[in-house]
Design a protein around this motif. Sequence first.
Motif, PDB file in Angstrom:
ATOM      1  N   VAL A  60      27.953 -17.098  -2.098  1.00 24.19           N
ATOM      2  CA  VAL A  60      29.243 -17.664  -2.465  1.00 24.19           C
ATOM      3  C   VAL A  60      29.592 -18.798  -1.496  1.00 24.19           C
ATOM      4  N   THR A 113      32.407 -21.576  -0.274  1.00 24.96           N
ATOM      5  CA  THR A 113      33.846 -21.810  -0.274  1.00 24.96           C
ATOM      6  C   THR A 113      34.110 -23.232   0.211  1.00 24.96           C
ATOM      7  N   LYS A 142      35.870 -21.470  -4.796  1.00 22.94           N
ATOM      8  CA  LYS A 142      34.649 -20.710  -4.542  1.00 22.94           C
ATOM      9  C   LYS A 142      33.744 -20.814  -5.757  1.00 22.94           C
ATOM     10  N   HIS A 193      37.243 -25.823   1.097  1.00 21.89           N
ATOM     11  CA  HIS A 193      38.674 -25.883   1.375  1.00 21.89           C
ATOM     12  C   HIS A 193      39.188 -27.289   1.111  1.00 21.89           C
TER      13      HIS A 193
END
Length: 128
Positions: free
Chosen positions: A122, A124, A114, A126
């Motif tokens: 924010v 993110t 993040k 993966h």
Amino acid sequence: MVISVEINNCIVRKTLVDQGSLDDILYWKMFKQLGIPETELTPYDEPLVFFSGERVDTRGTIDLYTYFGDEQVGRRIKGQYVVVHANTSYNMLLGRPSLNKLRAIVSTPHLAMKFPSETCMVITLHAD
């Protein structure tokens, strides 16, 4: 953690996020695939020590803009990559310099990273 990033309008898969690395590394094979002329490299004469303890000679450094995120939301930073010729299954290694510029928090148990966008949202990412 392994992610994908964008450099020179190319998606670079198999990018290893290594919080312990003091350098951002671009491997020679990927450097050639990006189509960047060797004349763009800045001399860098310091050898690097890899995971196995072996020393690897560097080809130089190069400043490149790297995009983290997807088409909807992401962030672009300028990073200095050490270009090395080494036998590895990764295309790039993102170390502390880029992670610090992103102000990224990496969670290996969650396989996620993040960081704030330029609008304080924010983002993110993966693992692939």
